[in-house]
Structure formats: C-alpha cells, structure tokens
Design an enzyme around this catalytic site. Structure first.
Site, PDB file in Angstrom:
ATOM      1  CG  HIS A 195      -1.890   1.002   1.561  1.00 35.50           C
ATOM      2  ND1 HIS A 195      -2.999   1.564   1.214  1.00 35.50           N
ATOM      3  CD2 HIS A 195      -1.106   2.345   2.234  1.00 35.50           C
ATOM      4  CE1 HIS A 195      -3.771   2.635   1.347  1.00 35.50           C
ATOM      5  NE2 HIS A 195      -2.033   2.948   1.927  1.00 35.50           N
ATOM      6  CD  GLU A 196       1.534   3.464   3.302  1.00 37.32           C
ATOM      7  OE1 GLU A 196       1.543   4.487   3.005  1.00 37.32           O
ATOM      8  OE2 GLU A 196       0.319   3.463   4.129  1.00 37.32           O
ATOM      9  CG  HIS A 199      -0.177   5.928  -0.956  1.00 36.41           C
ATOM     10  ND1 HIS A 199      -0.890   6.339  -1.433  1.00 36.41           N
ATOM     11  CD2 HIS A 199      -0.049   5.272   0.592  1.00 36.41           C
ATOM     12  CE1 HIS A 199      -1.418   6.245  -0.545  1.00 36.41           C
ATOM     13  NE2 HIS A 199      -1.866   6.360   0.689  1.00 36.41           N
ATOM     14  CG  HIS A 205      -6.009   7.239   0.463  1.00 37.36           C
ATOM     15  ND1 HIS A 205      -5.665   7.458   1.143  1.00 37.36           N
ATOM     16  CD2 HIS A 205      -4.868   5.996   1.009  1.00 37.36           C
ATOM     17  CE1 HIS A 205      -4.872   7.449   1.898  1.00 37.36           C
ATOM     18  NE2 HIS A 205      -4.468   6.388   1.927  1.00 37.36           N
ATOM     19  CE1 TYR A 253      -7.655   6.230   3.647  1.00 41.27           C
ATOM     20  CE2 TYR A 253      -9.549   7.811   4.249  1.00 41.27           C
ATOM     21  CZ  TYR A 253      -7.890   7.874   4.309  1.00 41.27           C
ATOM     22  OH  TYR A 253      -7.215   8.795   4.612  1.00 41.27           O
TER      23      TYR A 253
HETATM   24 ZN   LIG Z   1      -2.769   5.092   2.306  1.00 42.08          ZN
END
Ligand SMILES: [Zn+2]
Length: 316
Positions: A195-196, A199, A205, A253
């Site tokens: 996930h990171e 980014h 997101h 999220y």
């Molecule tokens: Zn995030």
C-alpha cells in the site's frame, strides 16, 4: 565438497559437476561493498501543508491509536505532501503538471533499513518482490549514487505506515513501523508495505476518486471533527484512469477509518456486501492501474499479455 560428493555416489555426474562448479565459485565472489546510507533521524518532519498540520494537531487527541495507517499528523492519514502540491491537490495532482512525480525509466532504487529485524526485512523484501513480479517497474538496491531513491525506515516519529505520493526527489522516506507488543503494525504481512509503496509510485486512495459518491456514502457525521479532509476527492484525470471503481483495492480506506466512535462507519459501500479496506494484496485493478501508469501495458503485446494475465491471476 569432496566428502559430499563421496557420500552421494548415485547422483548423476553432471549434477556433481554443477555442485563442484558452484562450490568453486563461492570464494571467488567478493562481497559487494554496501553504499553509505544517509543518516536518518528518529524524529522527522515530513512536509505537510501548514493548514493541515494545525487541523491535524487539534484533532490528534480524538483519534484512537489502533490503526497505524491512520495518523492525523499526516495528510490523508498516511500521505506526506508539500504546500505546493497541496495547492494542486485541491483540484487533483496531475501527471501532466507534475511529470517528475513518476519514477524515471520505471526504476526505483531502494534501501531497506538495517534497523529492521530479519523477519521484518523479509516482509518488506517480499512486498518489493511481489511488485517487481506483477509490474514492469524495476526495483533495484540503491547503488549509493542514484540521486532519487526510496529509504524504507522504521521512523519513530511520526510512527506508523506513511509515504509521499509519487517521487519526491532525493532520499525519500517511507515509514513502515515494525511489530511491537501492541500488534503487527505495518508488517503483519506484505500488504501494508505494498500500500505505502504504491503511494510512493504515485497512486492515491481509491475512495478519493472524483466519482466515488456513485459507489460509496461517506458519513461525515461519524468522522472525527476536523479530519473530514481525509475524505476529500481528487480530480477525474488523477484517480480514475480508465478503470472501474474498485471496492477490493488495497488503496481503499476501511469502513471505520477516522471514525469518532467505535462501530460507527465512515464509509458505506453502495454495493451490498462489498468489503472495504483489504490489506492483503493488490487487486486485479490495482495491478492493472500501476502497470498502466508506468507504461507496462504499452511496451509490447508480450508485456500486455503478461501483465493482464498476472494481474488477473494474482490480484485479490
Ligand atoms: Zn494510504
């Protein structure tokens, strides 16, 4: 080697030759010199727009500390950006405005901090290996020379899982908090690391897509006052690409993120039974999206077939 060979008389001689050759090669290979790492302080101050910082500090008290991805000291929980980017962010960070935010030649030099325990180091390495396999992005150990590189580090403050969005330039911190007595934090599996890193590659997101209101309801009345900005939307060109809204995204999220009270959801999917907030692996769409962003699908029909197949088979 002689003893091993003598104890295995039944092995075909070709295989034995291979063993001997491999054995002979070991002492000849000198260990590569490790590049000198930049000093990383325990406390860092990732750039966060000024007005966001004030809001976040005011609301910090209210937030439960049970999810390492939800840290109010950062923009949208786990993202660090500059004032300049924030101004564009209001309308969406556009790749034609910020082409330098993509990694050059789809190559990401990286360092995994030597401060990690071997098991945690292995989890991060596994995340990188998975991304390498499922995309055409080249992750290469930093050679000590490349100007831009990813520094994956167990930052003490702000702790948690956080990243910049896109290439920041120079040594770029990405924080993955290792497990402690309170829980696995960012390294219970490879998912949060992925996930990171997504980014850092330039992915936002999923629920910040311009068209998200067609797919989810954001219940602002359940969001911690002052942190509503975590549910802001991006511009159309920035987040939708040409893909459908993806409830299964590793970039979506969870239902209770930034909730002011346990059990009160902040995001409710319009599609019945859709689950939100998985952190196991890239979804098929995440995988296609990142391959699309870095041009992996246009390289050749071989690449297109390869990555479509991999994303379909391996995507969550
Ligand atoms: Zn995030």
């Amino acid at each position: 080697m002689g003893r091993a060979a003598a104890s295995l008389p039944a092995l075909p001689s070709l295989l034995l030759l291979g063993l001997v050759a491999a054995g002979a090669a070991w002492p000849a290979r000198a260990p590569a010199a490790l590049p000198r790492l930049p000093a990383v302080p325990n406390v860092v101050h990732p750039p966060v727009p000024d007005e966001m910082r004030q809001l976040a500090e005011a609301a910090a008290e209210a937030l439960g500390d049970d999810d390492p991805e939800v840290r109010p000291a950062l923009f949208q929980g786990d993202m660090a950006i500059t004032n300049e980017m924030y101004e564009y962010w209001r309308v969406g960070l556009r790749w034609d405005v910020f082409p330098e935010k993509l990694w050059d030649n789809a190559t990401v030099p990286y360092v995994i901090s030597p401060l990690y325990d071997p098991a945690d180091y292995a989890t991060i390495f596994q995340a990188i290996t998975t991304l390498k396999f499922m995309t055409c992005i080249r992750f290469v150990p930093w050679d000590g020379k490349a100007k831009d590189f990813l520094l994956i580090w167990p930052i003490k403050k702000p702790a948690g899982c956080w990243s910049f969005v896109g290439k920041f330039g120079g040594p770029q911190l990405l924080s993955l908090q290792p497990p402690d007595e309170r829980g696995p934090n960012c390294l219970g599996g490879e998912g949060r690391a992925i996930h990171e890193i997504l980014h850092a590659l330039g992915i936002f997101h999923e629920q910040s897509r311009a068209d998200r209101d067609e797919f989810v309801d954001v219940l602002y009345e359940n969001v911690i006052p002052g942190l509503e900005v975590n549910f802001d939307k991006q511009s159309l060109e920035n987040t939708t690409y040409s893909f459908e809204y993806d409830y299964d995204s590793i970039m979506h999220y969870g239902k209770y993120y930034f909730s002011k009270e346990k059990g009160k959801p902040t995001i409710v999917p319009k599609k019945k039974d859709a689950k939100l907030g998985q952190r196991w692996s890239m979804s098929t769409t995440d995988c296609l999206k990142i391959n699309d962003l870095y041009g992996c699908l246009d390289k050749s029909s071989y690449h297109q077939r390869r990555f479509y197949t991999l994303c379909r088979i391996m995507g969550a």
